[in-house]
Scaffold this motif. Structure first.
Motif, PDB file in Angstrom:
ATOM      1  N   ARG A 190      10.259  -6.203  -9.206  1.00 42.85           N
ATOM      2  CA  ARG A 190      11.433  -5.951  -8.362  1.00 42.85           C
ATOM      3  C   ARG A 190      11.776  -4.467  -8.313  1.00 42.85           C
ATOM      4  N   HIS A 191      11.595  -3.788  -9.430  1.00 47.38           N
ATOM      5  CA  HIS A 191      11.823  -2.344  -9.451  1.00 47.38           C
ATOM      6  C   HIS A 191      10.819  -1.642  -8.531  1.00 47.38           C
ATOM      7  N   GLN A 192       9.559  -2.068  -8.577  1.00 50.22           N
ATOM      8  CA  GLN A 192       8.542  -1.487  -7.700  1.00 50.22           C
ATOM      9  C   GLN A 192       8.866  -1.764  -6.229  1.00 50.22           C
ATOM     10  N   GLN A 193       9.366  -2.952  -5.940  1.00 49.58           N
ATOM     11  CA  GLN A 193       9.746  -3.274  -4.562  1.00 49.58           C
ATOM     12  C   GLN A 193      10.899  -2.389  -4.101  1.00 49.58           C
ATOM     13  N   ARG A 194      11.837  -2.125  -4.977  1.00 48.94           N
ATOM     14  CA  ARG A 194      12.952  -1.233  -4.643  1.00 48.94           C
ATOM     15  C   ARG A 194      12.439   0.168  -4.357  1.00 48.94           C
ATOM     16  N   ARG A 195      11.506   0.640  -5.164  1.00 49.16           N
ATOM     17  CA  ARG A 195      10.940   1.976  -4.951  1.00 49.16           C
ATOM     18  C   ARG A 195      10.155   2.025  -3.650  1.00 49.16           C
ATOM     19  N   ALA A 196       9.432   0.962  -3.334  1.00 50.92           N
ATOM     20  CA  ALA A 196       8.705   0.901  -2.062  1.00 50.92           C
ATOM     21  C   ALA A 196       9.691   0.931  -0.896  1.00 50.92           C
ATOM     22  N   PHE A 197      10.789   0.190  -1.007  1.00 47.84           N
ATOM     23  CA  PHE A 197      11.823   0.190   0.030  1.00 47.84           C
ATOM     24  C   PHE A 197      12.386   1.593   0.217  1.00 47.84           C
ATOM     25  N   GLU A 198      12.670   2.256  -0.886  1.00 40.95           N
ATOM     26  CA  GLU A 198      13.208   3.622  -0.803  1.00 40.95           C
ATOM     27  C   GLU A 198      12.198   4.570  -0.163  1.00 40.95           C
ATOM     28  N   TYR A 199      10.923   4.404  -0.489  1.00 43.60           N
ATOM     29  CA  TYR A 199       9.898   5.250   0.101  1.00 43.60           C
ATOM     30  C   TYR A 199       9.784   5.001   1.612  1.00 43.60           C
ATOM     31  N   ILE A 200       9.715   3.728   1.989  1.00 47.93           N
ATOM     32  CA  ILE A 200       9.554   3.375   3.395  1.00 47.93           C
ATOM     33  C   ILE A 200      10.753   3.838   4.216  1.00 47.93           C
ATOM     34  N   THR A 201      11.935   3.767   3.637  1.00 45.43           N
ATOM     35  CA  THR A 201      13.152   4.124   4.367  1.00 45.43           C
ATOM     36  C   THR A 201      13.645   5.527   4.010  1.00 45.43           C
ATOM     37  N   ARG A 202      12.761   6.364   3.534  1.00 43.14           N
ATOM     38  CA  ARG A 202      13.165   7.698   3.081  1.00 43.14           C
ATOM     39  C   ARG A 202      13.817   8.535   4.185  1.00 43.14           C
ATOM     40  N   ASP A 203      13.526   8.236   5.453  1.00 46.72           N
ATOM     41  CA  ASP A 203      14.128   8.982   6.559  1.00 46.72           C
ATOM     42  C   ASP A 203      15.402   8.325   7.084  1.00 46.72           C
TER      43      ASP A 203
ATOM     44  N   ARG B  53      20.208   1.918   5.329  1.00 46.03           N
ATOM     45  CA  ARG B  53      19.571   1.163   4.243  1.00 46.03           C
ATOM     46  C   ARG B  53      20.432  -0.025   3.818  1.00 46.03           C
ATOM     47  N   VAL B  54      21.716   0.223   3.626  1.00 45.27           N
ATOM     48  CA  VAL B  54      22.616  -0.842   3.189  1.00 45.27           C
ATOM     49  C   VAL B  54      22.756  -1.897   4.283  1.00 45.27           C
ATOM     50  N   GLU B  55      22.850  -1.476   5.539  1.00 51.56           N
ATOM     51  CA  GLU B  55      22.974  -2.437   6.635  1.00 51.56           C
ATOM     52  C   GLU B  55      21.720  -3.304   6.743  1.00 51.56           C
ATOM     53  N   PHE B  56      20.554  -2.687   6.613  1.00 47.23           N
ATOM     54  CA  PHE B  56      19.311  -3.463   6.646  1.00 47.23           C
ATOM     55  C   PHE B  56      19.285  -4.459   5.491  1.00 47.23           C
TER      56      PHE B  56
ATOM     57  N   SER C 182       0.810  -1.219   0.000  1.00 42.71           N
ATOM     58  CA  SER C 182       0.000   0.000   0.000  1.00 42.71           C
ATOM     59  C   SER C 182       0.846   1.273   0.000  1.00 42.71           C
ATOM     60  N   VAL C 183       2.134   1.134  -0.298  1.00 46.66           N
ATOM     61  CA  VAL C 183       3.013   2.298  -0.364  1.00 46.66           C
ATOM     62  C   VAL C 183       2.616   3.155  -1.557  1.00 46.66           C
ATOM     63  N   PRO C 184       2.509   4.477  -1.365  1.00 46.65           N
ATOM     64  CA  PRO C 184       2.058   5.351  -2.464  1.00 46.65           C
ATOM     65  C   PRO C 184       3.149   5.643  -3.490  1.00 46.65           C
ATOM     66  N   ILE C 185       3.398   4.663  -4.361  1.00 45.43           N
ATOM     67  CA  ILE C 185       4.320   4.865  -5.477  1.00 45.43           C
ATOM     68  C   ILE C 185       3.526   4.652  -6.755  1.00 45.43           C
ATOM     69  N   ASP C 186       4.069   5.148  -7.870  1.00 45.65           N
ATOM     70  CA  ASP C 186       3.406   4.923  -9.148  1.00 45.65           C
ATOM     71  C   ASP C 186       3.345   3.425  -9.423  1.00 45.65           C
ATOM     72  N   ALA C 187       2.200   2.978  -9.876  1.00 47.94           N
ATOM     73  CA  ALA C 187       1.971   1.566 -10.212  1.00 47.94           C
ATOM     74  C   ALA C 187       2.432   0.629  -9.091  1.00 47.94           C
ATOM     75  N   PRO C 188       1.836   0.753  -7.901  1.00 46.08           N
ATOM     76  CA  PRO C 188       2.234  -0.146  -6.816  1.00 46.08           C
ATOM     77  C   PRO C 188       1.894  -1.596  -7.151  1.00 46.08           C
ATOM     78  N   VAL C 189       2.576  -2.521  -6.493  1.00 50.96           N
ATOM     79  CA  VAL C 189       2.320  -3.933  -6.700  1.00 50.96           C
ATOM     80  C   VAL C 189       0.959  -4.262  -6.092  1.00 50.96           C
ATOM     81  N   ALA C 190       0.064  -4.758  -6.917  1.00 48.96           N
ATOM     82  CA  ALA C 190      -1.265  -5.124  -6.432  1.00 48.96           C
ATOM     83  C   ALA C 190      -1.157  -6.378  -5.576  1.00 48.96           C
TER      84      ALA C 190
END
Length: 158
Positions: A119-132, A138-141, A34-42
């Motif tokens: 996988r690209h969408q998952q990467r974008r979701a990860f970047e959004y979730i970890t934006r702070d 990020r790399v350690e996680f 449910s992360v608000p990115i373009d074309a999220p994974v349904a």
């Protein structure tokens, strides 16, 4: 009391963190889609993408029964999912290289594209979730998550 002291006092203890890991995985599964990115994974695509990833990892060596076992799903449900993927041109059924009487699943070029998009969408979701987070966090996680996945594959029953 400093802000660091207050944060430490409100942080859960190690035992509480470890006890709640299952809850954290469940929340992660639900919230990532449910992360608000373009074309999220349904949510309906999650199982499809899991099937595609398993077929890719097996390099065309697994049939529906083995994919069902790897997914932890009933064979009939995976059979329907595989048929849908075949119909969508994502997977093809091919004669087994080791036993010509059985059929295995293999990704098509379209299946590889869909999996790459996921996988690209998952990467974008990860970047959004970890934006702070900072880059080091990020790399350690990511490193620890890969270590966890590698350890889980070593514990697979043979």
């Amino acid at each position: 009391m400093t802000s660091h002291d207050r944060a430490a006092a409100s942080d859960p203890g190690d035992d509480e963190l470890l006890e709640s890991i299952g809850t954290a995985f469940s929340r992660l599964r639900r919230r990532t889609s449910s992360v608000p990115i373009d074309a999220p994974v349904a949510r309906t695509d999650v199982r499809r993408d899991l099937l595609l990833a398993i077929v890719e990892e097996s390099d065309g060596q697994l049939g529906v029964n083995a994919v069902a076992a790897a997914m932890g799903m009933e064979r009939t449900a995976v059979s329907r999912l595989a048929a849908s993927c075949v119909g969508d041109g994502l997977v093809e059924r091919v004669a087994s290289q080791t036993d010509g009487r059985s059929v295995t699943l293999r990704l098509t070029s379209r299946g590889r594209e869909v999996l790459a998009t996921s996988r690209h969408q998952q990467r974008r979701a990860f970047e959004y979730i970890t934006r702070d987070w900072d880059d080091r966090e990020r790399v350690e996680f990511a490193r620890l998550l890969h270590k966890y996945v590698a350890a889980s594959s070593r514990s697979d029953p043979a």
